[in-house]
Design a protein around this motif. Structure first.
Motif, PDB file in Angstrom:
ATOM      1  N   SER A  34       0.871  -1.185   0.000  1.00 40.95           N
ATOM      2  CA  SER A  34       0.000   0.000   0.000  1.00 40.95           C
ATOM      3  C   SER A  34       0.898   1.222   0.000  1.00 40.95           C
ATOM      4  O   SER A  34       1.775   1.360   0.855  1.00 40.95           O
ATOM      5  CB  SER A  34      -0.891   0.019   1.243  1.00 40.95           C
ATOM      6  OG  SER A  34      -1.587  -1.196   1.370  1.00 40.95           O
ATOM      7  N   LYS A  35       0.683   2.108  -0.972  1.00 38.14           N
ATOM      8  CA  LYS A  35       1.586   3.255  -1.159  1.00 38.14           C
ATOM      9  C   LYS A  35       0.942   4.541  -0.682  1.00 38.14           C
ATOM     10  O   LYS A  35      -0.276   4.686  -0.720  1.00 38.14           O
ATOM     11  CB  LYS A  35       1.917   3.434  -2.646  1.00 38.14           C
ATOM     12  CG  LYS A  35       2.401   2.197  -3.350  1.00 38.14           C
ATOM     13  CD  LYS A  35       3.734   1.758  -2.832  1.00 38.14           C
ATOM     14  CE  LYS A  35       4.267   0.591  -3.652  1.00 38.14           C
ATOM     15  NZ  LYS A  35       5.145  -0.260  -2.867  1.00 38.14           N
ATOM     16  N   GLU A  36       1.784   5.505  -0.328  1.00 40.37           N
ATOM     17  CA  GLU A  36       1.272   6.839  -0.064  1.00 40.37           C
ATOM     18  C   GLU A  36       1.513   7.703  -1.287  1.00 40.37           C
ATOM     19  O   GLU A  36       2.661   7.995  -1.653  1.00 40.37           O
ATOM     20  CB  GLU A  36       1.937   7.482   1.151  1.00 40.37           C
ATOM     21  CG  GLU A  36       1.451   8.929   1.308  1.00 40.37           C
ATOM     22  CD  GLU A  36       1.353   9.410   2.730  1.00 40.37           C
ATOM     23  OE1 GLU A  36       2.021   8.811   3.594  1.00 40.37           O
ATOM     24  OE2 GLU A  36       0.605  10.375   2.974  1.00 40.37           O
ATOM     25  N   GLY A  37       0.439   8.075  -1.960  1.00 40.40           N
ATOM     26  CA  GLY A  37       0.540   9.009  -3.084  1.00 40.40           C
ATOM     27  C   GLY A  37       0.220  10.396  -2.591  1.00 40.40           C
ATOM     28  O   GLY A  37       1.095  11.189  -2.269  1.00 40.40           O
ATOM     29  N   CYS A  38      -1.078  10.663  -2.470  1.00 46.66           N
ATOM     30  CA  CYS A  38      -1.522  12.012  -2.100  1.00 46.66           C
ATOM     31  C   CYS A  38      -1.664  12.210  -0.601  1.00 46.66           C
ATOM     32  O   CYS A  38      -1.544  13.317  -0.095  1.00 46.66           O
ATOM     33  CB  CYS A  38      -2.855  12.300  -2.775  1.00 46.66           C
ATOM     34  SG  CYS A  38      -4.172  11.203  -2.192  1.00 46.66           S
ATOM     35  N   GLY A  39      -1.994  11.133   0.113  1.00 44.33           N
ATOM     36  CA  GLY A  39      -2.261  11.270   1.552  1.00 44.33           C
ATOM     37  C   GLY A  39      -3.573  11.975   1.848  1.00 44.33           C
ATOM     38  O   GLY A  39      -3.843  12.339   2.991  1.00 44.33           O
ATOM     39  N   GLU A  40      -4.402  12.163   0.835  1.00 40.92           N
ATOM     40  CA  GLU A  40      -5.638  12.950   1.013  1.00 40.92           C
ATOM     41  C   GLU A  40      -6.887  12.274   0.455  1.00 40.92           C
ATOM     42  O   GLU A  40      -7.889  12.935   0.212  1.00 40.92           O
ATOM     43  CB  GLU A  40      -5.491  14.298   0.296  1.00 40.92           C
ATOM     44  CG  GLU A  40      -4.400  15.165   0.850  1.00 40.92           C
ATOM     45  CD  GLU A  40      -4.245  16.457   0.068  1.00 40.92           C
ATOM     46  OE1 GLU A  40      -4.806  16.549  -1.044  1.00 40.92           O
ATOM     47  OE2 GLU A  40      -3.572  17.362   0.590  1.00 40.92           O
ATOM     48  N   GLY A  41      -6.797  10.983   0.144  1.00 42.56           N
ATOM     49  CA  GLY A  41      -7.994  10.311  -0.355  1.00 42.56           C
ATOM     50  C   GLY A  41      -8.286  10.553  -1.825  1.00 42.56           C
ATOM     51  O   GLY A  41      -9.398  10.296  -2.285  1.00 42.56           O
ATOM     52  N   GLU A  42      -7.291  11.019  -2.579  1.00 45.39           N
ATOM     53  CA  GLU A  42      -7.550  11.370  -3.977  1.00 45.39           C
ATOM     54  C   GLU A  42      -6.980  10.381  -4.985  1.00 45.39           C
ATOM     55  O   GLU A  42      -7.400  10.374  -6.139  1.00 45.39           O
ATOM     56  CB  GLU A  42      -6.938  12.751  -4.292  1.00 45.39           C
ATOM     57  CG  GLU A  42      -7.473  13.888  -3.459  1.00 45.39           C
ATOM     58  CD  GLU A  42      -8.922  14.206  -3.793  1.00 45.39           C
ATOM     59  OE1 GLU A  42      -9.352  13.903  -4.912  1.00 45.39           O
ATOM     60  OE2 GLU A  42      -9.612  14.744  -2.919  1.00 45.39           O
ATOM     61  N   CYS A  43      -5.986   9.561  -4.611  1.00 46.27           N
ATOM     62  CA  CYS A  43      -5.252   8.815  -5.644  1.00 46.27           C
ATOM     63  C   CYS A  43      -5.448   7.303  -5.613  1.00 46.27           C
ATOM     64  O   CYS A  43      -5.147   6.627  -6.590  1.00 46.27           O
ATOM     65  CB  CYS A  43      -3.765   9.127  -5.554  1.00 46.27           C
ATOM     66  SG  CYS A  43      -2.937   8.319  -4.166  1.00 46.27           S
ATOM     67  N   GLY A  44      -5.892   6.747  -4.512  1.00 44.09           N
ATOM     68  CA  GLY A  44      -6.152   5.305  -4.432  1.00 44.09           C
ATOM     69  C   GLY A  44      -4.913   4.432  -4.285  1.00 44.09           C
ATOM     70  O   GLY A  44      -5.032   3.210  -4.215  1.00 44.09           O
ATOM     71  N   ALA A  45      -3.719   5.030  -4.215  1.00 41.50           N
ATOM     72  CA  ALA A  45      -2.500   4.214  -4.106  1.00 41.50           C
ATOM     73  C   ALA A  45      -2.447   3.436  -2.792  1.00 41.50           C
ATOM     74  O   ALA A  45      -1.760   2.422  -2.694  1.00 41.50           O
ATOM     75  CB  ALA A  45      -1.262   5.103  -4.231  1.00 41.50           C
ATOM     76  N   CYS A  46      -3.176   3.909  -1.810  1.00 45.25           N
ATOM     77  CA  CYS A  46      -3.144   3.304  -0.470  1.00 45.25           C
ATOM     78  C   CYS A  46      -4.314   2.354  -0.241  1.00 45.25           C
ATOM     79  O   CYS A  46      -4.532   1.912   0.883  1.00 45.25           O
ATOM     80  CB  CYS A  46      -3.191   4.407   0.577  1.00 45.25           C
ATOM     81  SG  CYS A  46      -4.765   5.302   0.496  1.00 45.25           S
ATOM     82  N   ASN A  47      -5.055   2.033  -1.302  1.00 40.79           N
ATOM     83  CA  ASN A  47      -6.281   1.235  -1.142  1.00 40.79           C
ATOM     84  C   ASN A  47      -6.058  -0.094  -0.436  1.00 40.79           C
ATOM     85  O   ASN A  47      -5.106  -0.830  -0.745  1.00 40.79           O
ATOM     86  CB  ASN A  47      -6.863   0.882  -2.522  1.00 40.79           C
ATOM     87  CG  ASN A  47      -7.702   1.992  -3.112  1.00 40.79           C
ATOM     88  OD1 ASN A  47      -7.962   2.982  -2.456  1.00 40.79           O
ATOM     89  ND2 ASN A  47      -8.114   1.812  -4.352  1.00 40.79           N
ATOM     90  N   GLN A  55     -11.184   0.983   0.695  1.00 45.08           N
ATOM     91  CA  GLN A  55     -11.013   2.150   1.561  1.00 45.08           C
ATOM     92  C   GLN A  55      -9.628   2.731   1.323  1.00 45.08           C
ATOM     93  O   GLN A  55      -8.678   1.997   1.052  1.00 45.08           O
ATOM     94  CB  GLN A  55     -11.105   1.739   3.040  1.00 45.08           C
ATOM     95  CG  GLN A  55     -12.420   1.106   3.448  1.00 45.08           C
ATOM     96  CD  GLN A  55     -13.524   2.118   3.710  1.00 45.08           C
ATOM     97  OE1 GLN A  55     -13.269   3.317   3.815  1.00 45.08           O
ATOM     98  NE2 GLN A  55     -14.751   1.646   3.791  1.00 45.08           N
ATOM     99  N   ASN A  56      -9.527   4.039   1.452  1.00 49.07           N
ATOM    100  CA  ASN A  56      -8.224   4.708   1.391  1.00 49.07           C
ATOM    101  C   ASN A  56      -7.593   4.601   2.780  1.00 49.07           C
ATOM    102  O   ASN A  56      -8.064   5.248   3.719  1.00 49.07           O
ATOM    103  CB  ASN A  56      -8.377   6.189   1.028  1.00 49.07           C
ATOM    104  CG  ASN A  56      -8.974   6.412  -0.352  1.00 49.07           C
ATOM    105  OD1 ASN A  56      -9.780   7.321  -0.525  1.00 49.07           O
ATOM    106  ND2 ASN A  56      -8.595   5.612  -1.320  1.00 49.07           N
ATOM    107  N   SER A  57      -6.532   3.804   2.882  1.00 53.47           N
ATOM    108  CA  SER A  57      -5.959   3.592   4.216  1.00 53.47           C
ATOM    109  C   SER A  57      -5.282   4.848   4.757  1.00 53.47           C
ATOM    110  O   SER A  57      -4.992   4.931   5.942  1.00 53.47           O
ATOM    111  CB  SER A  57      -4.993   2.404   4.213  1.00 53.47           C
ATOM    112  OG  SER A  57      -3.889   2.641   3.368  1.00 53.47           O
ATOM    113  N   CYS A  58      -5.035   5.831   3.895  1.00 53.94           N
ATOM    114  CA  CYS A  58      -4.437   7.088   4.376  1.00 53.94           C
ATOM    115  C   CYS A  58      -5.436   7.929   5.156  1.00 53.94           C
ATOM    116  O   CYS A  58      -5.047   8.875   5.835  1.00 53.94           O
ATOM    117  CB  CYS A  58      -3.861   7.908   3.221  1.00 53.94           C
ATOM    118  SG  CYS A  58      -5.106   8.625   2.120  1.00 53.94           S
ATOM    119  N   LEU A  59      -6.711   7.590   5.029  1.00 53.74           N
ATOM    120  CA  LEU A  59      -7.744   8.412   5.679  1.00 53.74           C
ATOM    121  C   LEU A  59      -8.311   7.766   6.939  1.00 53.74           C
ATOM    122  O   LEU A  59      -9.064   8.408   7.662  1.00 53.74           O
ATOM    123  CB  LEU A  59      -8.913   8.664   4.713  1.00 53.74           C
ATOM    124  CG  LEU A  59      -8.637   9.484   3.466  1.00 53.74           C
ATOM    125  CD1 LEU A  59      -9.934   9.675   2.676  1.00 53.74           C
ATOM    126  CD2 LEU A  59      -8.037  10.836   3.821  1.00 53.74           C
TER     127      LEU A  59
HETATM  128 FE1  FES Z   1      -3.797   8.885  -2.113  1.00 51.29          FE
HETATM  129 FE2  FES Z   1      -4.457   7.548   0.090  1.00 51.29          FE
HETATM  130  S1  FES Z   1      -2.479   8.103  -0.548  1.00 51.29           S
HETATM  131  S2  FES Z   1      -5.750   8.170  -1.523  1.00 51.29           S
END
Ligand code: FES
Ligand code: FES
Length: 155
Positions: A34-47, A55-59
């Protein structure tokens, strides 16, 4: 202490309940798929899948995970469904730099488990929460169409 299911086994953590699920997965459990892209729920890299929903695990604060079932890409890799997706993403050229891929695969699983024969429009909608800088999305759409044919009966 917070307890939940992670990739099919019970885990517990003493981390503060406000810790982001993404950080717990990566830092405490070493699950770095699970990656951190945006950290804001916008990119899905952390799904991840929580109770089989994307779910966006960053949120998500881990306090919200008590007693729930969490599946990361590492757990999902053990499944026959993943084998089909892996093959079809490769065949269709849906993986380039790979940064978005774990999150994209998780979104694909969620889509196909609800709708095993999606239309192109439904596929685009299903992955609309995931950003990819490399593929222009068409090859990912192709990969998912291919998977829905090759994996018929699995979803
Ligand atoms: Fe982009 Fe979580 S890091 S949605
Ligand atoms: Fe590079 Fe999607 S393959 S961001």
């Amino acid at each position: 202490m917070i307890k939940f299911m992670l990739n099919g086994r019970g885990v517990e953590t003493e981390a503060p309940s406000t810790t982001r699920l993404l950080d717990l997965l990566r830092d405490e459990f070493g699950l770095i798929g699970s990656k951190e892209g945006c950290g804001e729920g916008e990119c899905g890299a952390c799904n991840v899948l929580v109770e089989n929903r994307v779910q966006n695990s960053c949120l998500i604060p881990i306090g919200a995970m008590e007693g729930l079932d969490v599946q990361t890409i590492e757990g999902y890799c053990e499944t026959p469904r993943y084998q089909v997706l892996n093959e079809c993403y490769s065949t269709a050229g849906g993986v380039q730099c790979g940064f978005c891929t774990p999150g994209m695969i998780i979104a694909t699983e969620a889509l196909l488990s609800k709708n095993p024969q999606p239309t192109e429009e439904e596929i685009r909608e299903g992955i609309s929460g995931n950003l990819c800088r490399c593929t222009g999305y068409n090859m990912i759409v192709d990969a998912i169409q291919l998977a829905s044919k090759k994996g018929e009966g699995l979803w």
